[in-house]
Structures are given as C-alpha cells and as structure tokens.
Enzyme design. Structure first.
Site, PDB file in Angstrom:
ATOM      1  N   GLN A   1      57.534  15.398  70.608  1.00 49.48           N
ATOM      2  CA  GLN A   1      56.500  16.425  70.625  1.00 49.48           C
ATOM      3  C   GLN A   1      57.056  17.727  70.060  1.00 49.48           C
ATOM      4  O   GLN A   1      57.987  18.285  70.631  1.00 49.48           O
ATOM      5  CB  GLN A   1      56.059  16.601  72.071  1.00 49.48           C
ATOM      6  CG  GLN A   1      55.159  17.760  72.332  1.00 49.48           C
ATOM      7  CD  GLN A   1      54.628  17.725  73.755  1.00 49.48           C
ATOM      8  OE1 GLN A   1      53.601  17.133  74.041  1.00 49.48           O
ATOM      9  NE2 GLN A   1      55.342  18.363  74.656  1.00 49.48           N
ATOM     10  N   GLY A   2      56.485  18.191  68.978  1.00 53.36           N
ATOM     11  CA  GLY A   2      57.021  19.398  68.338  1.00 53.36           C
ATOM     12  C   GLY A   2      56.090  20.583  68.428  1.00 53.36           C
ATOM     13  O   GLY A   2      55.488  20.994  67.445  1.00 53.36           O
TER      14      GLY A   2
ATOM     15  N   SER B   1      57.034  23.590  70.634  1.00 49.20           N
ATOM     16  CA  SER B   1      57.784  24.829  70.851  1.00 49.20           C
ATOM     17  C   SER B   1      58.604  25.221  69.636  1.00 49.20           C
ATOM     18  O   SER B   1      59.121  24.380  68.896  1.00 49.20           O
ATOM     19  CB  SER B   1      58.726  24.653  72.041  1.00 49.20           C
ATOM     20  OG  SER B   1      58.001  24.242  73.164  1.00 49.20           O
TER      21      SER B   1
ATOM     22  N   SER C   1      61.889  17.017  73.370  1.00 49.01           N
ATOM     23  CA  SER C   1      62.431  15.948  74.217  1.00 49.01           C
ATOM     24  C   SER C   1      62.612  14.680  73.395  1.00 49.01           C
ATOM     25  O   SER C   1      61.717  14.314  72.628  1.00 49.01           O
ATOM     26  CB  SER C   1      61.484  15.646  75.382  1.00 49.01           C
ATOM     27  OG  SER C   1      61.371  16.769  76.211  1.00 49.01           O
TER      28      SER C   1
ATOM     29  N   GLU D   1      48.476  16.027  78.927  1.00 53.52           N
ATOM     30  CA  GLU D   1      49.813  16.227  79.487  1.00 53.52           C
ATOM     31  C   GLU D   1      49.751  16.788  80.904  1.00 53.52           C
ATOM     32  O   GLU D   1      50.487  16.376  81.775  1.00 53.52           O
ATOM     33  CB  GLU D   1      50.595  17.164  78.571  1.00 53.52           C
ATOM     34  CG  GLU D   1      52.045  17.351  79.009  1.00 53.52           C
ATOM     35  CD  GLU D   1      52.879  18.089  77.979  1.00 53.52           C
ATOM     36  OE1 GLU D   1      52.305  18.657  77.030  1.00 53.52           O
ATOM     37  OE2 GLU D   1      54.111  18.081  78.135  1.00 53.52           O
TER      38      GLU D   1
ATOM     39  N   ASN E   1      54.026  27.168  84.892  1.00 56.17           N
ATOM     40  CA  ASN E   1      53.079  27.309  86.002  1.00 56.17           C
ATOM     41  C   ASN E   1      52.470  28.707  86.061  1.00 56.17           C
ATOM     42  O   ASN E   1      51.354  28.878  86.555  1.00 56.17           O
ATOM     43  CB  ASN E   1      53.763  26.925  87.314  1.00 56.17           C
ATOM     44  CG  ASN E   1      53.907  25.419  87.434  1.00 56.17           C
ATOM     45  OD1 ASN E   1      53.667  24.687  86.465  1.00 56.17           O
ATOM     46  ND2 ASN E   1      54.276  24.940  88.606  1.00 56.17           N
ATOM     47  N   GLU E   2      53.189  29.685  85.539  1.00 58.11           N
ATOM     48  CA  GLU E   2      52.600  31.032  85.484  1.00 58.11           C
ATOM     49  C   GLU E   2      51.372  30.992  84.566  1.00 58.11           C
ATOM     50  O   GLU E   2      50.308  31.520  84.906  1.00 58.11           O
ATOM     51  CB  GLU E   2      53.621  32.050  84.940  1.00 58.11           C
ATOM     52  CG  GLU E   2      54.732  32.411  85.917  1.00 58.11           C
ATOM     53  CD  GLU E   2      55.772  31.304  86.078  1.00 58.11           C
ATOM     54  OE1 GLU E   2      55.898  30.461  85.160  1.00 58.11           O
ATOM     55  OE2 GLU E   2      56.434  31.272  87.122  1.00 58.11           O
TER      56      GLU E   2
HETATM   57  C1  LIG Z   1      62.327  19.451  80.419  1.00 53.29           C
HETATM   58  C2  LIG Z   1      61.599  20.107  79.311  1.00 53.29           C
HETATM   59  C3  LIG Z   1      61.087  19.333  78.290  1.00 53.29           C
HETATM   60  C4  LIG Z   1      60.426  19.924  77.225  1.00 53.29           C
HETATM   61  N1  LIG Z   1      59.989  19.125  76.209  1.00 53.29           N
HETATM   62  C5  LIG Z   1      59.369  19.689  75.150  1.00 53.29           C
HETATM   63  C6  LIG Z   1      58.960  18.889  74.052  1.00 53.29           C
HETATM   64  O1  LIG Z   1      59.142  17.681  74.049  1.00 53.29           O
HETATM   65  N2  LIG Z   1      58.372  19.488  73.012  1.00 53.29           N
HETATM   66  C7  LIG Z   1      58.134  20.824  72.977  1.00 53.29           C
HETATM   67  O2  LIG Z   1      57.562  21.297  72.017  1.00 53.29           O
HETATM   68  N3  LIG Z   1      58.528  21.624  73.992  1.00 53.29           N
HETATM   69  C8  LIG Z   1      59.149  21.085  75.078  1.00 53.29           C
HETATM   70  N4  LIG Z   1      59.572  21.887  76.114  1.00 53.29           N
HETATM   71  C9  LIG Z   1      59.425  23.340  75.998  1.00 53.29           C
HETATM   72  C10 LIG Z   1      58.329  23.923  76.867  1.00 53.29           C
HETATM   73  O3  LIG Z   1      57.081  23.541  76.409  1.00 53.29           O
HETATM   74  C11 LIG Z   1      58.514  25.451  76.869  1.00 53.29           C
HETATM   75  O4  LIG Z   1      59.717  25.693  77.515  1.00 53.29           O
HETATM   76  C12 LIG Z   1      57.411  26.186  77.574  1.00 53.29           C
HETATM   77  O5  LIG Z   1      56.235  26.173  76.799  1.00 53.29           O
HETATM   78  C13 LIG Z   1      57.778  27.639  77.866  1.00 53.29           C
HETATM   79  O6  LIG Z   1      58.205  28.301  76.722  1.00 53.29           O
HETATM   80  P1  LIG Z   1      59.606  29.083  76.675  1.00 53.29           P
HETATM   81  O7  LIG Z   1      60.651  28.158  77.142  1.00 53.29           O
HETATM   82  O8  LIG Z   1      59.717  29.671  75.339  1.00 53.29           O
HETATM   83  O9  LIG Z   1      59.483  30.218  77.763  1.00 53.29           O
HETATM   84  P2  LIG Z   1      58.763  31.640  77.605  1.00 53.29           P
HETATM   85  O10 LIG Z   1      57.429  31.460  77.015  1.00 53.29           O
HETATM   86  O11 LIG Z   1      59.707  32.602  76.932  1.00 53.29           O
HETATM   87  O12 LIG Z   1      58.586  32.043  79.123  1.00 53.29           O
HETATM   88  C14 LIG Z   1      59.662  32.497  79.926  1.00 53.29           C
HETATM   89  C15 LIG Z   1      59.094  32.911  81.282  1.00 53.29           C
HETATM   90  O13 LIG Z   1      58.130  33.949  81.109  1.00 53.29           O
HETATM   91  C16 LIG Z   1      56.884  33.553  81.655  1.00 53.29           C
HETATM   92  N5  LIG Z   1      55.790  34.017  80.817  1.00 53.29           N
HETATM   93  C17 LIG Z   1      55.676  33.977  79.485  1.00 53.29           C
HETATM   94  N6  LIG Z   1      54.483  34.443  79.075  1.00 53.29           N
HETATM   95  C18 LIG Z   1      53.812  34.778  80.179  1.00 53.29           C
HETATM   96  C19 LIG Z   1      52.509  35.301  80.446  1.00 53.29           C
HETATM   97  N7  LIG Z   1      51.623  35.574  79.480  1.00 53.29           N
HETATM   98  N8  LIG Z   1      52.164  35.503  81.740  1.00 53.29           N
HETATM   99  C20 LIG Z   1      53.030  35.235  82.730  1.00 53.29           C
HETATM  100  N9  LIG Z   1      54.258  34.738  82.547  1.00 53.29           N
HETATM  101  C21 LIG Z   1      54.638  34.513  81.293  1.00 53.29           C
HETATM  102  C22 LIG Z   1      56.914  32.040  81.662  1.00 53.29           C
HETATM  103  O14 LIG Z   1      56.025  31.499  82.592  1.00 53.29           O
HETATM  104  C23 LIG Z   1      58.366  31.773  81.984  1.00 53.29           C
HETATM  105  O15 LIG Z   1      58.549  31.863  83.366  1.00 53.29           O
HETATM  106  C24 LIG Z   1      60.246  21.320  77.179  1.00 53.29           C
HETATM  107  C25 LIG Z   1      60.749  22.109  78.222  1.00 53.29           C
HETATM  108  C26 LIG Z   1      61.431  21.513  79.272  1.00 53.29           C
HETATM  109  C27 LIG Z   1      61.980  22.396  80.352  1.00 53.29           C
END
Ligand SMILES: Cc1cc2nc3c(=O)[nH]c(=O)nc-3n(C[C@H](O)[C@H](O)[C@H](O)COP(=O)(O)OP(=O)(O)OC[C@H]3O[C@@H](n4cnc5c(N)ncnc54)[C@H](O)[C@@H]3O)c2cc1C
Lengths: 342, 380
Positions: free
Chosen positions: B125-126, B128, B162, B245, B362-363
């Site tokens: 899944q691409g 992020s 992943s 999902e 979850n936020e």
């Molecule tokens: C085990 C695992 C598997 C994953 N697998 C995949 C995958 O296969 N493909 C893929 O594309 N991605 C994958 N991801 C990535 C995942 O989708 C992202 O980590 C997620 O969308 C959050 O983005 P970020 O990590 O950039 O965090 P950020 O967006 O930078 O967020 C960091 C923190 O800030 C909070 N935050 C950000 N914006 C807001 C807002 N507007 N209001 C309140 N709080 C906010 C978030 O809730 C979080 O607590 C995976 C992640 C994990 C942990």
C-alpha cells in the site's frame, strides 16, 4: 444472524419516544423532583400507549411482550429521564405473572391504575415504596411476599436524583403476605431483568447527554469560534459516542439472551450493565466538562440526566458486582453467584 | 433479533474447522517481515488458495466461495481460533481487492485478482509520503504523461510501505494535475516494484525486522492499463479503500477473540489477582467488538452503508488490541521482556502499538467522528 430490533419493535419504540418527547419534558422531570412521589397523571397515559403492560400477559390486558421490548422502551425512558417507576413495576409484574397471576394486580398495572415496586434479596432500597400500590418482596431464603406499604415501616432516603423516591423497608413477613417459596431462580432472573432495564435506561441517558452537549458545542462561542471546533472538545464527545455505540449491541444481546433464558444470560446482562454504565459515566463527565460552569448548576438541565445516570450506575448491581460475576464465570476463581449481591 | 447461525452456516464452520485443524502448521512460521518468513507465508497462502480458503467471499472464478458476510466472519473466527498464520497478502486481498472489484476493468481484475489470491503477487500500500501522513492530500509524488508509450512516468517517494521490502506490486496515489486543488488531480496507479527506476530501501520496525520500506521512484513507466479508475479521480477511489481498512475487512472480530481466549488460559495457568479486571476487560471488549460487528453486518445486509462509522470501529479495535497485549505482558511478569517469550505476546504487543497510528491515526478518526457523525463544526 440479525442483531437489530424488528420493524414492529422499532415502531413501538418510536411511538413511546414521541409520547415522551411530548409528555415528559425536563420541566416535568423537575416537577417530579418537587413532588412527594414521581408517579403522576402520566402513568395512566403511559398505560394507554401500552407501556405499563409490556410484560403483563395478554390475558391480563397486557401486551405479553418480553425483555427485548422492555429494553427498547426503557432506552426511551432513559432518554427522557422518565421519573415513574416503570422498571420496578415491570420487574414486579414479571413476578406476579409467574407466581400470583390471579391476585388481581396484573390488569391494574397494565391499565395504569396501580404502580408496583420491588425489593429483591440483597437490595436495600425500594423506589417509590410509599406511593406504590403494592410491593413485591423477595427474601434470600426464596420466599416471595406481596405486601402493601401499610405492611411495612418505610424510611425515606434521599437520592442524588431527587426524582427517585427511595425508601428503606422494614418488613415482617407473615403467612398472609407469603405467595411462594423456593423462588430463588425466579428472583435471580428478576434481578437480571432489573439490571438489563437499568442498562437500557443508561443508554438513553447517554444519548440525551451527548445530543444536548453537541448542540451546546455548536452554539457556544469562545475566542470567536464555536467551542465544538476545538479538537479537545471534539475528542471528548467522540469518546462518548464510541462508548455508546459499543454498549448498544451489548445491551441488545443481553435482552436477547434473557428473553430466551439462555445459559449465558446472567453474564450477558452483567456485561450490559457494565458497558452502559461506563458509557453514561463518561458521558456525564465529558458533557459536564464541555458545558463548563453552566453545566455545574441545577439551573441547567444537564444535571437531571447526570444524576439519573449516577443513580442507575449503582442501582441493580454496581460495576464491581457485575465484573465479579463475569470474572467468576470466565476465570472460575469463585463460584458464580446466581443473584448479584447488590 | 436472531443471534443463531443457520444450519448452512454451521456446516460451513465445521468444514472450515476441519480443514484448518488438518492443515495449520504446527510450528509458528517465522515473521513475515523476514525473507524466509515472507516465503513461508506465501507458501501458506498458496495452500489456502488451492483449498479455496484464501478468499472465501470472492466469486468462484477468482478462487473464492462466494460466501456471504456472515460466513466470512465465521471463517475468520475459525482461522484465528486455529492459530493460523497472519495473512501476508492482507493488504491485497482485504484492502486493494474491494477497490479493484468496484473500480477496476474486467482486464485488470482478470490480470491481478487470481495472482493476488494465490499469494503469487504480494501487494503493497503506497499512500504515505514523507510530507503526507495524516494529511494524505499533500501527496507530492507525480505522474507525467508519456503519450508516445501510452502511459505515465512516475517520480517521487513513498514511505512506511508495509511488506514493501519483498512485495511485488504497489497501489498508490500520484499527482497527475499539479495545478488542481489538493484532493483533485490525484490518480490511482498500480506499480510493478521490479520496474526500472524503482529503488526499495528496507526500514526496520520496532521488532527489528524490515517490515517497512521506503520506495523511491525515478521516471518509472506505468502503462495506461495500470491506471485504476479515471485520471484525476484517485481521491474518491482511495476513500473507498481506506473505508475497508478501518471498517470490517482488515480486522474481523475473530482476530481478537482468539488472543482474548488465550489470555484467559494464561491467567488460569498462573493467576495474578491484580490483573483479574484487566483480563476480564480484554475478553469483554473482544466480545463487544464481535457484537458490534454483527450489528454492522445486519445493517449492511439490509442495504445500509458503513461510511464514517468505520472510524468508531477503528478506534475501538486498535485500543482494545494494545490493552489486550499489554495485559498479557503484565501476566507474564518478568518473562514479558523475553524476545522469544511465551506465545508471541511481545510480538503481538509491538504490532498492536501500530494500530492507533496506521489506517488513519486515532486522533484523525476522532476528528472524523466529531465532524461527520456528530456534526460538530470543522476544526480550524
Ligand atoms: C505499522 C504501520 C504500518 C503502516 N503501513 C503503511 C502502509 O502499508 N502503507 C502506507 O502508505 N502507510 C503505512 N503506514 C503509515 C501510516 O499510514 C501513517 O503513519 C499515518 O497515516 C500517520 O502519518 P505520519 O506517520 O506521517 O504521522 P503524522 O501525520 O506526522 O502525525 C503525527 C502525530 O500528529 C497527529 N496529527 C497529525 N495531524 C493531526 C490533526 N489534523 N489533528 C490531530 N492530530 C494530528 C497524529 O495523529 C499523530 O499522533 C503504516 C504505519 C504503521 C505504524
């Protein structure tokens, strides 16, 4: 597999909801606070909609329904904070139907001419014991008595929710009041019906507190924006909705199990009481927080629902009692008590 | 209300249970995030596929049994009850496939679904990117038109993919119209990870295994045949996928009922009264999740849709999963820190910690619940 009410059940529920929206306003609830008894002219009207006779058999002029319908209606009673002892009367009616169908009380209850209250083994407080026309009293040894308030010495107690008219009951059983012996199983089932009914009301209370607070959060402006646009406020309310949405199917399932007397009924009811109690508890806290100081007054209506929620959270077995019952069943580290010790 | 299963459904359960009992590997497979484990898991997928248990809800022509939602739930209960391996193909079969069924052409379905079901092609899944996590509309990777070859040239970077380290194909969003507003101008592509111009850099997750990958794309050619849905229509298609999902597909209740029951056994073996409430809580939450899912299925079968309700679902299962595993570790006491400890609880705990982050944090889910279900004003 279908976890939802039938269309008929929903129709009945909606009728009751509409009736209560009209005839049980917060002003009406406040009137019950001020009165000596919460049983009002509304009781007869509720009977006309069928509500007081839900579990009364048809041959005694009731609807002859069961726990599922009772729970559906009690959710609405909770939403409106209905002050009348609907649940207590229904629990009593169930015992009448089983042990004293011909004593004459069933048709009276169904018609709204009488209200009944109950005191089950382990229960210390009886709701509306003074104003009720009849009391059904179960003793720990399994004897079941039917008494009138005149047979008892009643001492009024004050609930946090002033619309709940509570009494401690000093009762001396006699041969005249005795209607059945060895009723332990039925008493346990009656207690489960009570806990289920409390859980159902707690669901309705949660919904009401949440709806009221969502409206408030849309209107109330601070720093130039509605407070509901702040994320911390949004999360308080989202958390309440999550709790509520997961408590709902748990209560539905408990009604289903109890209605069919399934082996898991006691555990399912305990789970329902815990989930609904937690939802209502969280709703009370978070909704109070979102209201700020106005929520901390008796002038605002929120407290009517919070206080009912606190009262029902401890009535019919508090969370600890019900957790113990589930733990005993799952973990087998103690014999499962058939009756929750209140 | 009717919480019984039909005779036909019970027969389906018996059949699934019998097959799983006879075929689930006795030894736990190595982690699917190792080379060896990845291949072992693919071999298991193949075995499931050959017996028609890989994709029970799919049409027969693609290897399924055309099972209904209730039967699917039953299969999942039996699957996890039997202690069967995690699904290395899950992002393909549970997340991508529903999208392919809904938006793909017949050719695309014929080309990709059977290989996906058989575990021959593992999908990644691409979504992020380094600058597009919670704010997915900020995707910067772009696709430029290549009229001559009849397709697109993709450039940019995906991250946290992943199973990207060993996977075969990636689905994701790329910007096709740089002038358009954020949510517009994105297109959904299917990309061959072996194509020229693709570089994959493994990233170790909390457990030390390269479960994540960073995927760099440098002028990667993708033919028109691998555009899913219309050009510039990617956002709405993606929304349909993330719904799967968070909602039912990825996290069936059976997945939590099995560890909840194992937790009860763990407690009974060595009771620690201080954890009694937490054990009961974990079991109850798994049971409540099952009931909630029954309610969802009832709604769907009556013609309703899940919609934003999937956010409620997601917050609940992810938090329940963390608590359940944390409780197990406390029950294990000193042994809780051991890497190869009893029953894989530590691995499960580390994995569960990702739940509140992936599939939309979850936020963000709580914001969605507040704004879309409760109707509160949008956060500024
Ligand atoms: C085990 C695992 C598997 C994953 N697998 C995949 C995958 O296969 N493909 C893929 O594309 N991605 C994958 N991801 C990535 C995942 O989708 C992202 O980590 C997620 O969308 C959050 O983005 P970020 O990590 O950039 O965090 P950020 O967006 O930078 O967020 C960091 C923190 O800030 C909070 N935050 C950000 N914006 C807001 C807002 N507007 N209001 C309140 N709080 C906010 C978030 O809730 C979080 O607590 C995976 C992640 C994990 C942990």
């Amino acid at each position: 597999m279908r976890l939802a009410y039938t269309e008929d059940q929903e129709l009945f529920r909606d009728t009751v909801r509409d009736f209560l929206a009209d005839r049980c306003t917060t002003a009406d609830v406040r009137a019950a606070w001020a009165a000596d008894t919460a049983i009002s002219a509304r009781w007869v009207e509720l009977a006309k909609v069928g509500v007081t006779g839900i579990v009364v058999p048809e041959e005694h002029d009731g609807l002859g329904m069961g726990d599922e319908e009772l729970a559906a209606v009690l959710v609405e009673a909770g939403r409106a904070a209905l002050p009348e002892p609907l649940l207590e009367s229904a629990v009593a009616a169930g015992l009448f139907a089983e042990f004293a169908p011909d004593a004459g009380w069933l048709a009276e209850i169904a018609a709204g001419r009488a209200a009944a209250s109950v005191l089950l083994p382990g229960q210390r407080l009886a709701v509306e014991a003074a104003a009720a026309d009849v009391l059904v009293i179960g003793l720990a040894d399994g004897d079941l008595h039917v008494a009138t308030p005149a047979d008892c010495v009643l001492t009024a107690q004050r609930s946090v929710d002033r619309s709940r008219k509570l009494f401690t009951v000093d009762f001396t059983p006699t041969a005249r009041t005795l209607v059945a012996s060895d009723t332990q199983r039925a008493l346990a089932r009656a207690a489960d019906r009570g806990a289920l009914g409390a859980a159902a009301q707690l669901l309705g209370l949660t919904r009401r507190m949440l709806d009221t607070t969502v409206e408030y959060a849309k209107q109330r402006v601070q720093r130039g924006v509605p407070i509901g646009s702040h994320q911390s406020v949004q999360h308080h309310l989202a958390n309440v909705l999550i709790k509520l949405e997961f408590a709902r199917p748990v209560v539905l399932r408990a009604a289903y199990s109890l209605a069919r007397d399934l082996p898991s009924a006691a555990r399912d009811v305990s789970m329902a009481k815990i989930y609904a109690g937690e939802a209502a508890d969280l709703a009370a806290r978070n909704c109070l927080q979102v209201h700020g100081a106005i929520g901390y007054t008796e002038e605002h209506d929120l407290h009517l629902f919070m206080k009912r929620a606190w009262a029902l959270g401890t009535a019919w077995g508090d969370a600890g009692v019900h957790r113990d019952r589930i733990a005993a069943d799952l973990l087998g580290d103690a014999p499962a008590p058939p009756t929750p010790a209140f | 209300m009717d919480l019984e299963f039909t005779e036909q459904e019970q027969e389906f359960r018996r059949e699934a249970r019998a097959w799983l009992t006879a075929n689930v590997p006795a030894e736990r497979l190595p982690s699917m995030d190792t080379r060896e484990g990845f291949e072992a898991h693919r071999a298991w997928e193949r075995k499931l596929f050959d017996a028609r248990w890989a994709v029970v809800s799919w049409p027969r022509e693609y290897g399924g049994r055309e099972a209904g939602l209730t039967e699917w739930l039953i299969f999942e209960e039996e699957y996890y009850r039997a202690g069967a391996p995690g699904r290395v193909s899950q992002n393909g079969i549970f997340l991508f496939a529903p999208t392919l069924f809904e938006f793909g052409t017949r050719e695309q379905q014929d080309r990709y679904l059977p290989a996906m079901a058989a575990g021959e092609e593992i999908w990644v899944q691409g979504w992020s990117e380094p600058e597009a996590g919670s704010d997915l509309a900020n995707v910067r990777s772009r696709a430029e038109r290549d009229e001559e070859r009849g397709g697109w040239r993709l450039s940019g970077q995906k991250i946290w993919s992943s199973r990207g380290t060993w996977g075969h194909r990636l689905f994701g969003l790329f910007r096709t119209d740089p002038q358009a507003q954020r949510h517009r101008g994105l297109t959904y592509f299917m990309v061959d990870l072996a194509a020229e111009g693709v570089t994959v850099r493994p990233i170790p997750q909390l457990d030390g295994e390269p479960g994540f990958a960073e995927v760099f794309l440098d002028d990667v050619f993708v033919p028109d045949a691998d555009v899913l849905g219309g050009v510039d229509e990617g956002w709405k298609i993606m929304i349909a996928t993330t719904g799967s999902e968070r909602g039912l597909n990825l996290r069936s209740p059976g997945r939590f009922a099995a560890p909840a029951n194992r937790l009860i056994e763990l407690y009974k073996r060595d009771p620690r009264p201080a954890e009694r409430d937490a054990v009961v809580r974990a079991w109850m939450d798994a049971d409540a999740y099952r009931l909630f899912t029954f309610g969802t299925v009832t709604k769907l079968q009556a013609g309703g849709a899940i919609g934003a309700d999937s956010s409620i679902n997601k917050v609940f299962w992810s938090e329940m999963d963390v608590e359940l595993h944390a409780t197990a570790l406390r029950l294990l006491g000193e042994a809780g820190e051991l890497d190869d400890g009893d029953g894989g609880w530590l691995d499960g705990f580390l994995f569960a910690l990702g739940g509140p982050i992936y599939a939309g944090t979850n936020e963000i889910q709580r914001n969605t619940i507040a704004e879309r279900i409760l109707g509160l004003p949008r956060a500024k």
